[in-house]
Design a protein around this motif. Sequence first.
Motif, PDB file in Angstrom:
ATOM      1  N   HIS A  62       0.802  -1.228   0.000  1.00 49.38           N
ATOM      2  CA  HIS A  62       0.000   0.000   0.000  1.00 49.38           C
ATOM      3  C   HIS A  62       0.835   1.280   0.000  1.00 49.38           C
ATOM      4  O   HIS A  62       0.535   2.214  -0.730  1.00 49.38           O
ATOM      5  CB  HIS A  62      -0.942  -0.006   1.202  1.00 49.38           C
ATOM      6  CG  HIS A  62      -1.966   1.080   1.174  1.00 49.38           C
ATOM      7  ND1 HIS A  62      -3.115   0.977   0.434  1.00 49.38           N
ATOM      8  CD2 HIS A  62      -1.995   2.288   1.777  1.00 49.38           C
ATOM      9  CE1 HIS A  62      -3.820   2.083   0.587  1.00 49.38           C
ATOM     10  NE2 HIS A  62      -3.164   2.892   1.399  1.00 49.38           N
ATOM     11  N   TYR A  63       1.887   1.307   0.831  1.00 50.58           N
ATOM     12  CA  TYR A  63       2.649   2.548   1.020  1.00 50.58           C
ATOM     13  C   TYR A  63       3.999   2.585   0.314  1.00 50.58           C
ATOM     14  O   TYR A  63       4.561   3.654   0.123  1.00 50.58           O
ATOM     15  CB  TYR A  63       2.864   2.824   2.516  1.00 50.58           C
ATOM     16  CG  TYR A  63       1.592   3.171   3.223  1.00 50.58           C
ATOM     17  CD1 TYR A  63       0.973   4.400   3.034  1.00 50.58           C
ATOM     18  CD2 TYR A  63       1.003   2.278   4.103  1.00 50.58           C
ATOM     19  CE1 TYR A  63      -0.207   4.728   3.691  1.00 50.58           C
ATOM     20  CE2 TYR A  63      -0.175   2.590   4.769  1.00 50.58           C
ATOM     21  CZ  TYR A  63      -0.775   3.811   4.553  1.00 50.58           C
ATOM     22  OH  TYR A  63      -1.937   4.127   5.202  1.00 50.58           O
ATOM     23  N   GLY A  64       4.561   1.436  -0.018  1.00 50.69           N
ATOM     24  CA  GLY A  64       5.834   1.407  -0.726  1.00 50.69           C
ATOM     25  C   GLY A  64       6.935   0.677   0.018  1.00 50.69           C
ATOM     26  O   GLY A  64       6.859   0.453   1.233  1.00 50.69           O
ATOM     27  N   ALA A  65       7.969   0.326  -0.751  1.00 50.11           N
ATOM     28  CA  ALA A  65       9.075  -0.489  -0.229  1.00 50.11           C
ATOM     29  C   ALA A  65       9.906   0.227   0.833  1.00 50.11           C
ATOM     30  O   ALA A  65      10.558  -0.431   1.647  1.00 50.11           O
ATOM     31  CB  ALA A  65       9.975  -0.941  -1.371  1.00 50.11           C
ATOM     32  N   TRP A  66       9.889   1.563   0.878  1.00 49.10           N
ATOM     33  CA  TRP A  66      10.638   2.303   1.896  1.00 49.10           C
ATOM     34  C   TRP A  66      10.266   1.827   3.303  1.00 49.10           C
ATOM     35  O   TRP A  66      11.062   1.894   4.229  1.00 49.10           O
ATOM     36  CB  TRP A  66      10.396   3.809   1.777  1.00 49.10           C
ATOM     37  CG  TRP A  66       8.960   4.190   2.025  1.00 49.10           C
ATOM     38  CD1 TRP A  66       7.979   4.324   1.077  1.00 49.10           C
ATOM     39  CD2 TRP A  66       8.332   4.449   3.280  1.00 49.10           C
ATOM     40  NE1 TRP A  66       6.784   4.642   1.673  1.00 49.10           N
ATOM     41  CE2 TRP A  66       6.965   4.733   3.028  1.00 49.10           C
ATOM     42  CE3 TRP A  66       8.785   4.464   4.591  1.00 49.10           C
ATOM     43  CZ2 TRP A  66       6.062   5.042   4.040  1.00 49.10           C
ATOM     44  CZ3 TRP A  66       7.883   4.765   5.606  1.00 49.10           C
ATOM     45  CH2 TRP A  66       6.537   5.054   5.316  1.00 49.10           C
ATOM     46  N   LEU A  67       9.044   1.317   3.432  1.00 48.42           N
ATOM     47  CA  LEU A  67       8.526   0.910   4.732  1.00 48.42           C
ATOM     48  C   LEU A  67       9.327  -0.212   5.376  1.00 48.42           C
ATOM     49  O   LEU A  67       9.437  -0.281   6.601  1.00 48.42           O
ATOM     50  CB  LEU A  67       7.069   0.474   4.546  1.00 48.42           C
ATOM     51  CG  LEU A  67       6.191   0.409   5.776  1.00 48.42           C
ATOM     52  CD1 LEU A  67       6.092   1.766   6.452  1.00 48.42           C
ATOM     53  CD2 LEU A  67       4.820  -0.074   5.397  1.00 48.42           C
ATOM     54  N   LEU A  68       9.929  -1.086   4.562  1.00 48.54           N
ATOM     55  CA  LEU A  68      10.698  -2.201   5.126  1.00 48.54           C
ATOM     56  C   LEU A  68      11.887  -1.731   5.956  1.00 48.54           C
ATOM     57  O   LEU A  68      12.263  -2.384   6.924  1.00 48.54           O
ATOM     58  CB  LEU A  68      11.190  -3.123   4.010  1.00 48.54           C
ATOM     59  CG  LEU A  68      10.130  -4.018   3.396  1.00 48.54           C
ATOM     60  CD1 LEU A  68      10.716  -4.784   2.227  1.00 48.54           C
ATOM     61  CD2 LEU A  68       9.567  -4.976   4.433  1.00 48.54           C
ATOM     62  N   GLU A  69      12.469  -0.621   5.580  1.00 49.05           N
ATOM     63  CA  GLU A  69      13.627  -0.090   6.308  1.00 49.05           C
ATOM     64  C   GLU A  69      13.228   0.770   7.498  1.00 49.05           C
ATOM     65  O   GLU A  69      14.058   1.063   8.353  1.00 49.05           O
ATOM     66  CB  GLU A  69      14.505   0.749   5.366  1.00 49.05           C
ATOM     67  CG  GLU A  69      15.081  -0.033   4.211  1.00 49.05           C
ATOM     68  CD  GLU A  69      16.101  -1.070   4.640  1.00 49.05           C
ATOM     69  OE1 GLU A  69      16.816  -0.839   5.630  1.00 49.05           O
ATOM     70  OE2 GLU A  69      16.162  -2.130   3.991  1.00 49.05           O
ATOM     71  N   GLN A  70      11.975   1.181   7.561  1.00 52.31           N
ATOM     72  CA  GLN A  70      11.534   2.112   8.595  1.00 52.31           C
ATOM     73  C   GLN A  70      10.497   1.530   9.540  1.00 52.31           C
ATOM     74  O   GLN A  70      10.020   2.224  10.422  1.00 52.31           O
ATOM     75  CB  GLN A  70      10.958   3.376   7.949  1.00 52.31           C
ATOM     76  CG  GLN A  70      11.975   4.180   7.183  1.00 52.31           C
ATOM     77  CD  GLN A  70      13.162   4.605   8.029  1.00 52.31           C
ATOM     78  OE1 GLN A  70      14.280   4.481   7.592  1.00 52.31           O
ATOM     79  NE2 GLN A  70      12.946   5.082   9.223  1.00 52.31           N
ATOM     80  N   SER A  71      10.120   0.278   9.339  1.00 55.87           N
ATOM     81  CA  SER A  71       9.135  -0.304  10.242  1.00 55.87           C
ATOM     82  C   SER A  71       9.776  -1.444  11.018  1.00 55.87           C
ATOM     83  O   SER A  71      10.743  -2.054  10.576  1.00 55.87           O
ATOM     84  CB  SER A  71       7.899  -0.779   9.482  1.00 55.87           C
ATOM     85  OG  SER A  71       8.216  -1.801   8.581  1.00 55.87           O
ATOM     86  N   ALA A  72       9.212  -1.702  12.182  1.00 57.65           N
ATOM     87  CA  ALA A  72       9.728  -2.755  13.053  1.00 57.65           C
ATOM     88  C   ALA A  72       8.569  -3.614  13.533  1.00 57.65           C
ATOM     89  O   ALA A  72       7.474  -3.116  13.792  1.00 57.65           O
ATOM     90  CB  ALA A  72      10.466  -2.150  14.243  1.00 57.65           C
ATOM     91  N   ASN A  73       8.841  -4.901  13.614  1.00 60.60           N
ATOM     92  CA  ASN A  73       7.850  -5.856  14.105  1.00 60.60           C
ATOM     93  C   ASN A  73       8.184  -6.256  15.536  1.00 60.60           C
ATOM     94  O   ASN A  73       9.344  -6.456  15.878  1.00 60.60           O
ATOM     95  CB  ASN A  73       7.841  -7.112  13.234  1.00 60.60           C
ATOM     96  CG  ASN A  73       7.301  -6.832  11.848  1.00 60.60           C
ATOM     97  OD1 ASN A  73       6.471  -5.959  11.644  1.00 60.60           O
ATOM     98  ND2 ASN A  73       7.782  -7.581  10.877  1.00 60.60           N
TER      99      ASN A  73
END
Length: 185
Positions: free
Chosen positions: A59-70
């Motif tokens: 939905h928001y883009g691949a940049w999210l993988l580097e800026q989100s945490a699980n």
Amino acid sequence: MPVPMDAFDDVRPATDCLDLLREPVAAALRDWRGSVPVEEIRFVDTDPEIADTERLVEHYGAWLLEQSANCVVVAGKRAGEVTLAACLVLSHTRVDVNGAVRRQLGARKASFAPMDTAVGDSGMEYGGITPIGLPAAWPILVDAAVADIPYALIGSGSRRGKLIVPGKALAELPGGTVLEGLGVA
């Protein structure tokens, strides 16, 4: 790169949205004592249907993988005793349960906690568990890479919404320990 707040339609100070948060998360924000002011923590209102990382990225883009945490809940076991802990790693990594977590907890065996235990004991929804507001007895293990980013997009305690939190604030959570190598590729 900080989380681009303008990528989201609805970003507000989390303290203005306490009614949208699960009670343990709201209580932790009301009682915030970290060196990072609570006003720097933001709430992003998102559709619960896209709460999982893969759907958020679509939905928001691949940049999210580097800026989100699980945040995942693990159970460490030793001599019949079970210790629940939260592990926070960048979304493009996985938790080193059998290495870093097991050693840090001094456990003979470590595994992901059963969903009903993680949800029931945290007071949060599956897919939205966040390290903010977890039971005081739980160790919170934060990967050094999460602590080092300016802001991380994390769960809000429910599938609706996310929190944007400075990495430094996550490193300072009560019961928190920053670990190198907690998240592995």
